[in-house]
Scaffold this motif. Sequence first.
Motif, PDB file in Angstrom:
ATOM      1  N   GLN A   1       7.271  23.730 -20.004  1.00  0.00           N
ATOM      2  CA  GLN A   1       6.044  23.394 -21.161  1.00  0.00           C
ATOM      3  C   GLN A   1       5.878  24.792 -21.335  1.00  0.00           C
ATOM      4  O   GLN A   1       4.801  24.905 -22.682  1.00  0.00           O
ATOM      5  CB  GLN A   1       5.147  22.895 -21.228  1.00  0.00           C
ATOM      6  N   GLN A   2       6.201  26.767 -21.326  1.00  0.00           N
ATOM      7  CA  GLN A   2       6.003  27.286 -21.160  1.00  0.00           C
ATOM      8  C   GLN A   2       6.719  27.829 -22.691  1.00  0.00           C
ATOM      9  O   GLN A   2       8.299  27.154 -22.602  1.00  0.00           O
ATOM     10  CB  GLN A   2       6.561  28.179 -20.107  1.00  0.00           C
ATOM     11  N   ASP A   3       6.401  29.155 -23.952  1.00  0.00           N
ATOM     12  CA  ASP A   3       7.377  28.913 -24.383  1.00  0.00           C
ATOM     13  C   ASP A   3       8.213  30.421 -23.814  1.00  0.00           C
ATOM     14  O   ASP A   3       7.399  31.275 -23.074  1.00  0.00           O
ATOM     15  CB  ASP A   3       6.261  29.397 -25.795  1.00  0.00           C
ATOM     16  N   VAL A   4       9.095  30.396 -24.096  1.00  0.00           N
ATOM     17  CA  VAL A   4       9.525  31.471 -23.716  1.00  0.00           C
ATOM     18  C   VAL A   4      10.770  32.274 -24.505  1.00  0.00           C
ATOM     19  O   VAL A   4      11.200  31.805 -25.181  1.00  0.00           O
ATOM     20  CB  VAL A   4      10.976  31.079 -22.734  1.00  0.00           C
ATOM     21  N   TYR A   5      10.531  33.494 -24.572  1.00  0.00           N
ATOM     22  CA  TYR A   5      10.984  34.146 -25.055  1.00  0.00           C
ATOM     23  C   TYR A   5      11.811  36.013 -24.470  1.00  0.00           C
ATOM     24  O   TYR A   5      11.561  36.564 -24.086  1.00  0.00           O
ATOM     25  CB  TYR A   5       9.907  34.514 -26.515  1.00  0.00           C
ATOM     26  N   ALA A   6      13.163  35.815 -25.362  1.00  0.00           N
ATOM     27  CA  ALA A   6      13.975  36.634 -24.232  1.00  0.00           C
ATOM     28  C   ALA A   6      14.497  37.694 -26.077  1.00  0.00           C
ATOM     29  O   ALA A   6      14.697  37.052 -26.595  1.00  0.00           O
ATOM     30  CB  ALA A   6      15.572  36.252 -24.187  1.00  0.00           C
ATOM     31  N   PHE A   7      13.903  39.368 -25.883  1.00  0.00           N
ATOM     32  CA  PHE A   7      13.904  40.187 -26.129  1.00  0.00           C
ATOM     33  C   PHE A   7      15.061  40.998 -25.812  1.00  0.00           C
ATOM     34  O   PHE A   7      15.052  41.705 -24.692  1.00  0.00           O
ATOM     35  CB  PHE A   7      13.019  41.611 -26.525  1.00  0.00           C
ATOM     36  N   ASP A   8      16.334  41.441 -26.657  1.00  0.00           N
ATOM     37  CA  ASP A   8      17.392  41.745 -26.390  1.00  0.00           C
ATOM     38  C   ASP A   8      17.547  42.917 -27.334  1.00  0.00           C
ATOM     39  O   ASP A   8      18.630  42.532 -28.672  1.00  0.00           O
ATOM     40  CB  ASP A   8      18.662  40.699 -26.039  1.00  0.00           C
ATOM     41  N   CYS A   9      17.873  44.197 -26.648  1.00  0.00           N
ATOM     42  CA  CYS A   9      18.982  45.215 -28.322  1.00  0.00           C
ATOM     43  C   CYS A   9      18.327  45.437 -29.406  1.00  0.00           C
ATOM     44  O   CYS A   9      18.829  44.484 -30.435  1.00  0.00           O
ATOM     45  CB  CYS A   9      20.551  44.046 -29.120  1.00  0.00           C
ATOM     46  N   CYS A  10      16.630  45.838 -28.728  1.00  0.00           N
ATOM     47  CA  CYS A  10      15.999  45.856 -30.034  1.00  0.00           C
ATOM     48  C   CYS A  10      15.827  47.394 -30.861  1.00  0.00           C
ATOM     49  O   CYS A  10      14.305  47.419 -31.145  1.00  0.00           O
ATOM     50  CB  CYS A  10      14.924  44.813 -30.226  1.00  0.00           C
ATOM     51  N   GLY A  11      16.838  48.119 -30.064  1.00  0.00           N
ATOM     52  CA  GLY A  11      16.552  49.667 -30.815  1.00  0.00           C
ATOM     53  C   GLY A  11      16.813  50.177 -32.234  1.00  0.00           C
ATOM     54  O   GLY A  11      17.481  51.340 -31.782  1.00  0.00           O
ATOM     55  N   ARG A  12      17.546  49.006 -32.930  1.00  0.00           N
ATOM     56  CA  ARG A  12      18.627  49.270 -33.824  1.00  0.00           C
ATOM     57  C   ARG A  12      18.653  48.593 -35.141  1.00  0.00           C
ATOM     58  O   ARG A  12      18.744  47.483 -34.673  1.00  0.00           O
ATOM     59  CB  ARG A  12      19.819  49.319 -33.231  1.00  0.00           C
TER      60      ARG A  12
END
Length: 300
Positions: free
Chosen positions: A135-146
């Motif tokens: 029941q958690q909120d899951v966030y993936a951050f990927d390729c966030c430098g451009r």
Amino acid sequence: MRNDGDFQRFIHPDCDRKQFILDMLADFGVPAVPLSLEGAHHILVKFPPAAYNPQFKMKTVLAHYDRVDTSPGANDNSAAVFQVMYWARRLLRFPGAHNVQIIFSDGEEMGGSEGVSEQGAFGIATKFRSLGLTQQDVYAFDCCGRGDFVVLSQAGKGKGSPAFQRQFNSLVERTEDLIKSVAGRKWASLPVPYSDNAGFLACGIPAVAVTLLPAQEVASYLRELKQNPGLAAAVVKSTQSQEAGARRVKPLEPYQVQEKLPMTWRLLHTEYDNLASLTPESFPLMESLLDALARARTPA
């Protein structure tokens, strides 16, 4: 926010990236422990008890630190790792509860041709499911430098049971609101190559992935998607997307897919995914987005 000397050391071919993260977090005073699952070596950041309020949903944030051998991996995924590490340091001073736990994941790059079950995040999601942490909120951050344009992955839409879809749609809607609060109109929901969200989606746990692109690349990509019906299914590597349209649309050849992708994605897994490819505006944008995520509260 980003120390280029530290960043250069992190993207050096000989860097022990897991130990680098552990050492940097220790220097920041951020509590972190190694977490090995199914042969992958992750790093878990969990803050002191005062950072958590059981009245609100937990927020699990993932940023994979592994990379392919052929690339420095500056955008994929060193930028997000650094953005999240500095965010973790800011969270030490966060007033009240933020309900954030962070996982620097290993084995994301294993989820392509090998299948999503080989992905490191699949092992994490399997463990979550065995512990009842669905029941958690899951966030993936990927390729966030451009880039200066926030992109939310479409993976997961229209899949799973009605109960899954209700939970997933709620997460997507709240993530969209969060992004709008920071990026205004400079955001879009688009087909995006798989990330750690794929491992969670394959285990029936709602998860979203966020990436950045330059605005002009988004505009060009939108035109290509409109003109090429098979492109969306070809881009997204998750099991869900392969089911979504591949049987209805003639598959595109690999070279056709590559030439229609945003330039940012064409640089990935090559020597050109380097420090020079990153854009300075990406880092304050991500700082604002992550800080907004820390402030967000959803009743449990």
